[in-house]
Design a protein around this motif. Structure first.
Motif, PDB file in Angstrom:
ATOM      1  N   ALA A  11      42.462  31.045  43.507  1.00 51.95           N
ATOM      2  CA  ALA A  11      41.828  32.208  44.123  1.00 51.95           C
ATOM      3  C   ALA A  11      40.327  32.072  44.298  1.00 51.95           C
ATOM      4  N   ARG A  30      40.018  40.706  46.863  1.00 53.00           N
ATOM      5  CA  ARG A  30      41.355  40.172  47.162  1.00 53.00           C
ATOM      6  C   ARG A  30      41.342  39.680  48.604  1.00 53.00           C
ATOM      7  N   TRP A  51      48.406  43.175  45.588  1.00 51.92           N
ATOM      8  CA  TRP A  51      47.997  41.808  45.270  1.00 51.92           C
ATOM      9  C   TRP A  51      48.222  41.621  43.770  1.00 51.92           C
ATOM     10  N   TRP A  94      50.989  38.568  47.503  1.00 53.38           N
ATOM     11  CA  TRP A  94      51.181  39.892  48.085  1.00 53.38           C
ATOM     12  C   TRP A  94      52.607  40.326  47.819  1.00 53.38           C
TER      13      TRP A  94
END
Length: 174
Positions: A38, A99, A163, A168
């Motif tokens: 991420a 996100r 999220w 998702w």
């Protein structure tokens, strides 16, 4: 959102924070598969949230400008302007409040009563529930946190997604 879902979200956010690690930059763009991937790259479109009163639960469109330390990024909002309206607002945001933008979904012809949606209001996406289907393309949407009900055009709604753990997730229908 019930207490169980709130706890699941809180746990997912804590898991995400604990698992983020630096990953090497790559020239190939790949989808985010897990929290450890991420890292947000410069120029990436994202959504950011805030803990400020009156803004909790709202997700604002923004662009990553640059990293500014461990787990923090300088972002530029897509719609919010500076006080003097000279430029788009920039702010340093922790990764827990960032996100990726949700994936584009198949266009929904019509939303149903009691369907969970995100509603675009005051330059942000807010989670609500369709409380009444008015004459198409209008819907009444109820927001539990503020105990408000507002009317929206179909074009200002999207299916709600969460999220969680770097993915998702579409809420299951009861």
């Amino acid at each position: 959102m019930g207490p169980k879902v709130a706890m699941q979200r809180k746990k997912a956010l804590l898991d995400l924070i604990m698992s983020i690690r630096k990953v090497p930059d790559t020239t190939q763009v790949k989808p985010i598969e897990s929290p450890k991937d991420a890292k947000f790259s410069k120029g990436r479109l994202v959504e950011v949230s805030s803990d400020e009163d009156g803004l909790k639960g709202a997700w604002f469109a923004a662009t990553i400008v640059e990293p500014v330390g461990k787990d923090k990024y300088l972002i530029e909002y897509q719609a919010l302007r500076t006080e003097d309206d000279s430029d788009f607002l920039r702010e340093e945001i922790d990764t827990v409040h960032i996100r990726p933008c949700p994936p584009q979904t198949i266009m929904i012809d019509r939303f149903k009563k009691l369907e969970e949606v995100d509603a675009l209001f005051n330059d942000a996406w807010w989670v609500g529930v369709v409380s009444r289907v008015n004459t198409f393309p209008k819907y009444l949407v109820f927001f539990k946190d503020s105990n408000e009900e507002l009317e929206f055009q179909h074009s200002d709604l999207r299916p709600h997604q969460d999220w969680i753990n770097g993915k998702w997730v579409t809420p299951s229908k009861v």
